[in-house]
Every structure is written in C-alpha cells, then in structure tokens.
Scaffold this motif. Sequence first.
Motif, short mmCIF file in Angstrom:
data_model
loop_
_atom_site.label_atom_id
_atom_site.label_comp_id
_atom_site.label_asym_id
_atom_site.label_seq_id
_atom_site.Cartn_x
_atom_site.Cartn_y
_atom_site.Cartn_z
N UNK A 31 -34.58 -32.59 -14.97
CA UNK A 31 -35.12 -33.49 -16.00
C UNK A 31 -35.68 -32.68 -17.16
N UNK A 32 -36.45 -31.62 -16.86
CA UNK A 32 -37.01 -30.78 -17.92
C UNK A 32 -35.90 -30.11 -18.74
N UNK A 61 -35.76 -29.57 -7.65
CA UNK A 61 -34.64 -29.43 -8.57
C UNK A 61 -34.54 -30.64 -9.50
N UNK A 62 -35.05 -31.79 -9.06
CA UNK A 62 -35.06 -32.97 -9.93
C UNK A 62 -35.92 -32.72 -11.15
N UNK A 67 -43.04 -37.95 -16.78
CA UNK A 67 -44.27 -38.30 -16.04
C UNK A 67 -43.94 -38.82 -14.65
N UNK A 68 -42.86 -39.56 -14.54
CA UNK A 68 -42.51 -40.14 -13.24
C UNK A 68 -42.11 -39.06 -12.23
N UNK A 69 -41.34 -38.08 -12.68
CA UNK A 69 -40.83 -37.07 -11.74
C UNK A 69 -41.89 -36.05 -11.34
N UNK A 70 -43.05 -36.10 -11.97
CA UNK A 70 -44.12 -35.19 -11.56
C UNK A 70 -44.66 -35.55 -10.18
N UNK A 112 -38.28 -40.83 -3.69
CA UNK A 112 -37.75 -42.19 -3.77
C UNK A 112 -36.43 -42.24 -4.53
N UNK A 113 -36.33 -41.47 -5.62
CA UNK A 113 -35.08 -41.42 -6.38
C UNK A 113 -33.95 -40.83 -5.54
#
Length: 413
Positions: free
Chosen positions: A325-326, A320-321, A113-116, A123-124
């Motif tokens: 993650x997925x 790509x993050x 949910x965060x990386x969406x 920020x990461x």
Amino acid sequence: MRTRYIAVLSLITMGIGFITTLLLPDSTIVQLLKGGFEAGLVGGFADWFAVTALFRHPLGIPIPHTSLLLKNRDKIANSLISALNNELLNKESITQKLKQFQLLKVIGSSVTRLVRKRSNRVGALNLLQTLLTNLPLETIAPLIQKGITSTIRQTDVKPLAEKALHTAIQANWDERALDYALDQGRAWVSKPETGYMLGSIAQQKISEAKVGGIMGFAVQAFAGFMNEEKLGTMIQQLLLSGIQDLIQPGNENREKLIYEIRNQIQRMSDDEELLNRGKQWLIDKAEHSDSGEFLLKRLEDIRSSLLASLEKEKLSGGKKVVTAVKYIVRKLQAEKEMTESAEQKVLSFIVDSVEANHYRLGLLLKDNLDQLDDRELVRMLEEKVGGDLQWIRVNGALCGFIIGLILTSIQWI
C-alpha cells in the motif's frame, strides 16, 4: 408536541386574562391590561389560524385559501424536484464540490490508516482467501478456453507471421538458432561413440559400393587399408572443420546458409495454405478437452499457490500489505500527471453518472410523496417543522399583548 402545548397555553392565558379584566372594577391598570390581553388574544387566534391553514382547514371548515400544503402538494413536489435537479445536483456544483474533495488523496490516506491495524490487514487477507477459494474455476476455465479459441479464429495470422519474421531478422534469431544448432552438432560429432558410428556406416557403405574396373580396385584397396576407427576419425575431423567454418562470422558458406534460412522462412510467411493449416492446428489444440483439463489444472495450481502465499502472509501479520500500500501511494504521489489524469477521469465519470441519473432522485422523491396520503403527509410535516411553527403562535400572543399595551397607552395620551 411540547411547543404546541405552550402555544395553546399562551392563547388560553390571553383569553383568561381578557375575561378577567371584564369582571374587574374599571381602573387605569385594568384598562391597560384589558387592551393588552385583547390584542394578545387577537394575535394568538390570527397566528393559530395562519399556522393551521398550512396543514388543514381550521376547525374543519373549508375556508378558502386554507389547507395550503395539501392543495398545493403537486406544486410543492415539483418545486422540490426542480430544485433538486437544477440547483442542488447540477453538474457545476457537483464538479466544484468533487474538486475540493481530492478523491484519490482521501482514498490513499484512508487506506493507509486502515492497513496500519493488524486486524484490518488480516481481515483483508481472509477476504481474499475466501474469494479465491469460492472462485468457480470449473466455470472460468471453459470461458477462458473459449475466449482463446475465439481469438485464434478471429486473428489474421499473415500479419503476425510477417511481424514475427521481421522481428526474428532484426533480433538475429535465425543466426542464433543456427549457432545453437551448430554448437549442438559439434558437441555430438565430438563424442567418441559418434566417430565409431560414422566409421561403421562409412565402412558398410564402401563395402556395398558396386564400382568396377580400376575405380573398384582402388575403392576396395582403400577399404582394406582403412578400418572403422580411422574412417570415423577422418569423418569427425571433416565435420568439425566444416562446423567450425560455419560458426565463424562472415564465412561465405555461413552467409549462404543464413540467406537460405531466411528465404525459407519468408516463403512460409507467404504460404497462406501453410499458415491456415497452422492456424487450424492451433484451433484444434485449443478446443481439445486435454487443453481444457490442462488449463483447469494450471488455474488450480495458481490458486493453491496464491492461497499458500496469503496464509503465510496472514501468519506474519500482513506486513507485506502495508509495504504494498505504501509503495502504491508513493508511486501515485510521484506520478502527479498520471494521478491527476486518473482523478479527472474518475470525477468526470461520477459527474456524468450523477447528471445522467439525478432525475431518478426526483422521481423517487415524487413516488415517495405520492405513496403518502394526506393525513400521513400532514403528520410528517408537523413532526419536522410543526414545532417551529407553533412558536409563531406564542410570539403572536406575546407580541399582540405588548402591542395592545402600547396602543392603549397611545389612546390615553
């Protein structure tokens, strides 16, 4: 506190009502009300005494069995600590709660949910860039160099040499090395300038040969008949023919040569002096300042490459993050056994850590209670539970009033 005012008001009401009934002409209603107000006044005072006795001495008089909380603060603190250690934070209850929590599944869902959000991804990436930029490579490089040197010192090279020999033989590295050398030799011998060079050397050595008699006459005749080009071509053909024979699998000379190569390698792996010299050479190379500078430069190159990749990824919004993650989440979901095993290890670590250190929470609770003087402790408890306790006084006055009415009625009957 609003409830305290209501409690005081209920007690005052009962008192005023009782006094008023004393002043009124005697009648049935007055007697009934008098009984109710009298019982309500007694009930209100009794409950006031009971509630007040929990926190302090009523009216400041040290009546026995009052100020119960202060007299028993150590018992109460120990009871709270015991309940915290043995009931609220025992291993079984923590394990059950954590099993229901499904730690890795919750973490995976939260991270997804965060990386969406683009802002979270950027920020990461910014955080990673900052960490990489501030990474003290000048301090890390000597540590890595020292670690490499220490590893070489502590390593027994003989088992490594034997294992390398076994691997080389199993993978036919010796034959591959021989074939490579033969290919390179054939390519070199085939060059025209090589033939001319070989012919020149042969011509010179024949002319320098000191052979007398008929043999000398034959040699000189051969030298006069052959020139450098012819000699070079002849030597080239001989060498190429020999190389071609060695390249053929199963050739007798090839097998002898491979056998000799393996014997020499075996001798090298058994020669402790040679191995120790090689080990010392590696140690000297690893400890040299040039190696440290080389390692630092390689680390800086890696950091620069990573920073450039992160900057490029940041400009694209960190897509790509999301993909990474997925992929990780899908991989974990597919590997159920590995996921469950990892989750059990994490849960066991958490449970063991809590079980080993939960007594510290009790000590912290006791330290905090010990830091409070009696007045602060009473004030804190009254703020937390005093409001509910004041309703006991209100209920006592009201219940007493009703009971007084009932008892007066019973007396009449």
